[in-house]
Every structure is written in C-alpha cells, then in structure tokens.
Design an enzyme around this catalytic site. Structure first.
Site, mmCIF file in Angstrom:
data_model
loop_
_atom_site.group_PDB
_atom_site.id
_atom_site.type_symbol
_atom_site.label_atom_id
_atom_site.label_comp_id
_atom_site.label_asym_id
_atom_site.label_seq_id
_atom_site.Cartn_x
_atom_site.Cartn_y
_atom_site.Cartn_z
ATOM 1 N N ASP A 187 43.641 33.266 50.763
ATOM 2 C CA ASP A 187 43.613 33.355 49.297
ATOM 3 C C ASP A 187 44.325 32.129 48.712
ATOM 4 O O ASP A 187 44.745 31.244 49.456
ATOM 5 C CB ASP A 187 44.238 34.677 48.804
ATOM 6 C CG ASP A 187 43.551 35.188 47.539
ATOM 7 O OD1 ASP A 187 43.514 34.444 46.540
ATOM 8 O OD2 ASP A 187 43.038 36.322 47.549
ATOM 9 N N HIS A 257 39.406 31.873 44.789
ATOM 10 C CA HIS A 257 40.530 32.274 45.657
ATOM 11 C C HIS A 257 40.692 31.320 46.840
ATOM 12 O O HIS A 257 40.938 31.740 47.964
ATOM 13 C CB HIS A 257 40.347 33.725 46.130
ATOM 14 C CG HIS A 257 40.561 34.725 45.037
ATOM 15 N ND1 HIS A 257 41.811 35.067 44.583
ATOM 16 C CD2 HIS A 257 39.677 35.447 44.288
ATOM 17 C CE1 HIS A 257 41.704 35.974 43.602
ATOM 18 N NE2 HIS A 257 40.413 36.201 43.397
ATOM 19 N N GLU A 321 36.046 37.062 41.243
ATOM 20 C CA GLU A 321 36.944 36.310 40.369
ATOM 21 C C GLU A 321 36.844 34.794 40.574
ATOM 22 O O GLU A 321 37.836 34.144 40.873
ATOM 23 C CB GLU A 321 38.395 36.780 40.604
ATOM 24 C CG GLU A 321 38.580 38.257 40.300
ATOM 25 C CD GLU A 321 39.981 38.778 40.617
ATOM 26 O OE1 GLU A 321 40.449 39.653 39.879
ATOM 27 O OE2 GLU A 321 40.597 38.332 41.595
ATOM 28 N N TRP A 393 34.281 47.259 43.321
ATOM 29 C CA TRP A 393 35.719 47.387 43.040
ATOM 30 C C TRP A 393 36.037 47.481 41.560
ATOM 31 O O TRP A 393 37.003 48.097 41.173
ATOM 32 C CB TRP A 393 36.493 46.222 43.668
ATOM 33 C CG TRP A 393 36.346 44.891 42.989
ATOM 34 C CD1 TRP A 393 35.333 43.992 43.145
ATOM 35 C CD2 TRP A 393 37.259 44.306 42.055
ATOM 36 N NE1 TRP A 393 35.554 42.881 42.364
ATOM 37 C CE2 TRP A 393 36.732 43.040 41.688
ATOM 38 C CE3 TRP A 393 38.469 44.722 41.489
ATOM 39 C CZ2 TRP A 393 37.372 42.188 40.779
ATOM 40 C CZ3 TRP A 393 39.114 43.868 40.591
ATOM 41 C CH2 TRP A 393 38.566 42.631 40.237
ATOM 42 N N ASP A 420 47.743 49.204 45.578
ATOM 43 C CA ASP A 420 48.825 48.347 45.066
ATOM 44 C C ASP A 420 49.301 48.812 43.693
ATOM 45 O O ASP A 420 50.237 48.248 43.138
ATOM 46 C CB ASP A 420 48.410 46.870 45.039
ATOM 47 C CG ASP A 420 47.127 46.609 44.273
ATOM 48 O OD1 ASP A 420 46.265 47.511 44.190
ATOM 49 O OD2 ASP A 420 46.975 45.488 43.747
ATOM 50 N N TRP A 471 46.512 45.154 48.039
ATOM 51 C CA TRP A 471 46.816 43.745 47.735
ATOM 52 C C TRP A 471 48.325 43.576 47.748
ATOM 53 O O TRP A 471 49.051 44.483 47.335
ATOM 54 C CB TRP A 471 46.238 43.380 46.361
ATOM 55 C CG TRP A 471 44.767 43.637 46.269
ATOM 56 C CD1 TRP A 471 44.156 44.737 45.738
ATOM 57 C CD2 TRP A 471 43.713 42.791 46.747
ATOM 58 N NE1 TRP A 471 42.790 44.619 45.857
ATOM 59 C CE2 TRP A 471 42.495 43.436 46.470
ATOM 60 C CE3 TRP A 471 43.689 41.547 47.384
ATOM 61 C CZ2 TRP A 471 41.262 42.878 46.814
ATOM 62 C CZ3 TRP A 471 42.471 40.988 47.718
ATOM 63 C CH2 TRP A 471 41.266 41.650 47.429
ATOM 64 N N THR A 472 48.794 42.412 48.171
ATOM 65 C CA THR A 472 50.224 42.334 48.468
ATOM 66 C C THR A 472 51.026 41.341 47.624
ATOM 67 O O THR A 472 52.057 40.859 48.058
ATOM 68 C CB THR A 472 50.423 41.999 49.963
ATOM 69 O OG1 THR A 472 49.795 40.731 50.237
ATOM 70 C CG2 THR A 472 49.841 43.072 50.856
ATOM 71 N N GLU A 473 50.549 41.064 46.406
ATOM 72 C CA GLU A 473 51.364 40.202 45.538
ATOM 73 C C GLU A 473 52.807 40.719 45.445
ATOM 74 O O GLU A 473 53.759 39.941 45.472
ATOM 75 C CB GLU A 473 50.790 40.160 44.110
ATOM 76 C CG GLU A 473 49.506 39.382 43.969
ATOM 77 C CD GLU A 473 48.266 40.249 44.126
ATOM 78 O OE1 GLU A 473 48.340 41.292 44.821
ATOM 79 O OE2 GLU A 473 47.218 39.881 43.559
#
Ligand code: ACM
Ligand code: ZN
Length: 546
Positions: A187, A257, A321, A393, A420, A471-473
C-alpha cells in the site's frame, strides 16, 4: 462439566458439541456410552496423503494443548482411537461426518479439508483446558459449509506484522473454519514483499521514517516503521496456511495505493516524483501512470513473481480508491486515452475507462498463467474486467449488481464486515480505530446476510461468500489486531458457515464462552463487550499505542 477426579490426577470433563460455527446437524445419543479420551487414545490415519498426515498432527497438537495428553499417531487401527479418513460421499468437498461411540471417534471428510473441519469441531467441543480426561458423548454430527469462500483479510502494509504474527492470525482463521486469507501486502505506507526484479521496492518502499499520530493530526511520531517478507518467509506462510486448508489470496493493490512503490521507482508515476513512502492515512493522488509502457511491464513482472509464490487460483488486483487527478493532467495518460479512443459518456469518464483498460491488461496477463482476478467494486466503473470477481466493500450494491449480471461476487460491505471500526457505540471506551463508519458490534456482524432476499437461485450462486477486512492504520500490534477480530470473527464464521435458518444471536452468545476458553488457551486477546461478566475479568482490553 466437572464430574470427578479419577484415580489419576486428571480432571474429567464432558465435551459439548454446540460449537462455533454451529454444525449443521448434531444428534447426541444420551442413552449410549460415549468415548473416553485419555492417555490410551491413539489417532489413526490410514491414508498416505500428506494432507491427512498433517491433519492428524494438528489434531494431536490441539488435544495436547487442551488436555495435556498428546496422542500418538498410527496407521493401523488399534484399540481406542480417533480415526481420520477422507472418503465421505458428498457434493460438498468441505463436508464431514463425525461419529462417536464407546470404542472410537471417526472423522470422515469429503476431502482432507472436510476432515480438518471435523477436527476443528472436535477440538472446540472440549470445554476447558488442563490435565484432562474428556468424555465425548455418543453422537453423530453431519456438517458442511454454506459458502465455499469464507474469507478474512488482513492489512500488513499500513503496519508491518512479523511472519510469526501472520501465522498466529492464520491459526485464528483456521479455528473459525475460514478458508481464504486475503493478504493485503502492499500500500501507500509500505511495500512488504520481496520482488527480485525490483529490489528497491523493499529496500526503499518498506520503510517510513515516522508516522502521523491519530486520525491524520498535524503531529508525527519519531519512530521509523517498516519491514517486509522475504520470499522464503512467504513460501513458509503459504505452506503454513495450506496445512490449515487456507488458500492465500495476495493483493497487489493497483493502480492506486502505490505510493510506496513510487517512492522506490519514481519513474512509474505521472509526475516522476520525488515521492515518499506515505507517513499519513487516506487516499493518495499519486498513483501508477497508466500512459507509460514501463508501468505495464512493471505490473506484469511483479505479478509473475507473485504467481510463482502463491499457488491459489485468485490474485487480488485491488483497484479501489484510485483518484484520477494525476491522469487528467498527465500528457502520457491523456495520449493513451486518445489512442484507445476512450470517451467520457453518461456512465463513466474517459479516465475511469482507462483504469478499466489497465485492470483488464493485468487480468489478461494473469489469465495467460491460468489465474483469475478479484478486484474491489470500483473495478466495475468504466467497464468490468472480463471474468473478474467483484469484492463488494462500499456496501452491497457492487456485489448485487455483479451477481445480477452473472458475475461472481464476494460480500464484504464496510457497514457490517470492517473489523477496523469500533465494536460499541461508546467510542470513548474503545481504543483508537477507523472512524469514517459506524461501529460494528458483534451482533451486527452476526446478523449480516450475504445473499439479497430477492435473488433467484442462479443469482445467489454467484455470491461466493463473505469476508471481513481488518485494515491496520490504527492497529500497530498483533494483540490489538486480535482484539479487533475477536470475537467478531466468531460471528463472521456463522455468517460464512452455518445455515441462516438456524441463526439465533442469543444462542450464539450462549455458545461463545466455550470458544473464548480456546482463545485463552492460545493467549489471544479479545474484546469482552458481549461476554458474561465472569469472562471479562480474565480478558485485557487492548490499548492503542498511538
Ligand atoms: C477499501 O476499503 N478501500 C477496499
Ligand atoms: Zn500518467
């Protein structure tokens, strides 16, 4: 559950087959004598198939962990035994039958995967951990999954998770009968897989000097963050997953991304850069240039190495996106639009059609290698890539439209299946989490129905299954990831596996503490919102480290 202490020091407990996900049919014969598992019990596997041998080894490990007795594995039937086989006649390859009488337990799958799910059910039926003898009540359990695609996604790009942590997550997936691990591996904030032809992807693209604090505040931490998986580690993880009947679907998200790749190879962007591995969250305007032939060569080269590492039938090409800001200004992108004769019409812009052409080229490259593609629902804009599976999604609309038009779809609507997001309405009581959507409590996940009610059976057959995404932001550690996934993954597993006609949230809650015992045995961290208060004292809430 606790019966008595026998002459050995072992505690005797009674197995309970009401596990998660709930098996299709459980018939307990309370008049008959059950099977006593103790140190005399062996595991018998006659098949020379290596997948069946691994099944037996895993069962032995699971039993050892829970009961303190690790049974020996043999090829020939002797005395009291758990007998594994894989010749059940069923149209569903993941079906199994589990029978228990006083002499033996048999688990017969329609394939080694089916046998594995029977093993999971047996393991999950043990109600506690310790130095145990387990009485398995006489029973026949027949079971098969509702959906063939039972997915869990995990993002190791926004934060890097060491290979051993990825294996822990795979174990968690296996415990919930999940059979597809969608690995979001690249990403804007990090490229995390070694590609030999483009060494700078990991040399430069896997590291950022610092990271924004919170939800894109003005402040940055002072901690360099990075890491990547070597090819050897990837192969090891692929094998580890396959042993647990999980296929990994690698995602190389394109053409958006991609900022970490641009930081490594700026000539792949429209402006030529320079670019940095992104230190904040969101949607970057800097994407792959779709007017540059060397970008297409790059994509094909990367996919060639990906295909070589991941043997599964699907590769995920992302496609979500991707702003068209740069493409609109880029002479090369505009020249390509002209050369292809793409024109804006009432359905889509010329740039959306350019993305469709981009995705289609990558899909054709993979098709020539016998692979199929999955893409996020944006790939329907500008014309759907032929043969692509839609991962819906942004709600269910993409999946509905795709399935109605005869394409396969996987449902992963953010309103229900994004792990998330926080799990209760009381945001202040929750650790830092994605905040652009509503909370997704366990009950909301549980009540999700992937097949629209008005679908014909033909349309319904195009819904391959459901998946949850993490998602791991805001998730920098494995323990925090577990807190976000558990027990929502338990609710997900019933959406994916069980008969919707038997759905009953209160019953699910009643069955959950037994699964939580297994979380404890594996030292998994989990959220306690829906657990009885006695369980809450043993669980530690995750805290956000940022
Ligand atoms: C996504 O959540 N951007 C697929
Ligand atoms: Zn361009």
């Amino acid at each position: 559950m606790l019966l008595a202490t026998s002459c050995s020091n072992k505690t005797e407990v009674i197995a309970n087959y009401d596990v998660i996900p709930l098996p299709d049919k459980i018939e307990v014969d309370s008049a008959a004598q059950g099977f006593m598992f103790d140190s005399g019990t062996k595991i018998v596997v006659a098949s020379a198939d290596s997948a069946m041998t691994r099944n037996a080894e895993l069962l032995s490990e699971y039993l050892g962990q829970l009961t303190g007795t690790t049974p020996e594995i043999t090829a020939k039937e002797t005395g009291k035994a758990i007998v594994l086989s894989d010749d059940l006649a069923s149209g569903n390859k993941e079906a199994y039958e589990l029978t228990v009488n006083s002499e033996k337990i048999t688990i017969n799958g329609a394939s080694p995967a089916g046998t594995f799910y029977g093993i999971q059910t047996l393991r999950k039926s043990i109600p506690q951990t310790g130095d145990l003898k387990v009485l398995f009540p006489a029973a026949t359990i027949t079971d098969a999954p509702r959906f063939a695609y039972r997915g869990a996604h995990f993002d190791t790009a926004r934060h890097f998770f060491p290979a051993d942590s990825v294996k822990v997550l795979i174990d968690m997936m296996a415990m919930h009968n999940i059979n597809r691990f969608h690995w979001h591996i690249t990403d804007d904030q990090g490229w995390r897989i070694e590609i030999e032809k483009y060494p700078e992807l990991v040399a430069k693209g896997s590291m950022r000097p610092n990271t924004v604090i919170g939800h894109n505040t003005e402040e940055y931490d002072t901690v360099p963050h990075g890491g990547y998986y070597t090819k050897e580690q990837v192969r090891d993880i692929v094998r580890y997953a396959a042993d647990r009947h999980i296929t990994i679907i690698p995602e190389i998200d394109m053409p958006g991304h991609m900022q970490a790749a641009l930081a490594a190879y700026p000539e792949l962007g429209c402006t030529g850069g320079p670019y940095e591995v992104w230190r904040k969250w969101g949607i970057s305007d800097d994407v792959l240039c779709a007017g540059n032939d060397s970008v297409y060569a790059f994509v094909n080269d990367v996919l060639d190495e990906i295909v070589e590492l991941f043997p599964g039938e699907y590769v995920h090409l992302g496609g979500d996106e991707c702003p068209k800001t740069r493409w609109k200004e880029c002479a090369k992108c505009q020249a390509r639009i002209k050369a292809l004769g793409l024109k804006t019409d009432k359905h889509s812009t010329a740039e959306q059609k350019l993305q469709s052409d981009f995705m289609t080229r990558a899909a054709e490259h993979l098709a020539a290698k016998g692979r199929k593609v999955i893409g996020w629902d944006e790939i329907m804009e500008g014309g759907l890539t032929p043969g692509a599976v839609i991962m819906s999604w942004r709600g269910e609309e993409g999946g509905r439209a795709a399935a109605a038009a005869g394409h396969d779809a996987i449902m992963t609507p953010y309103q229900y299946l994004y792990f998330d997001f926080v799990q209760s309405a009381d945001r202040d009581a929750e650790p830092l989490a994605a905040s652009w959507g509503d909370p997704t409590p366990v009950e909301k996940v549980y009540n999700y129905e992937p097949v629209p009610a008005e679908f014909t059976p033909e349309q319904a057959a195009h819904i391959l299954g459901a998946q949850a995404n993490t998602w791991t932001e805001y998730i920098p550690t494995t323990s925090y990831a577990q807190y976000m996934m558990l027990p929502r993954m338990a609710a997900l597993s019933e959406v994916q596996w069980s008969d919707p006609a038997k759905k009953d949230y209160q019953d699910f809650l009643r069955r959950l503490p037994q699964l939580v015992n297994l979380y404890d045995a594996n030292h998994y961290n989990y959220a306690t919102h829906v657990l009885p208060s006695s369980a809450k004292t043993t669980a530690s809430a995750a805290t956000a480290s940022k």
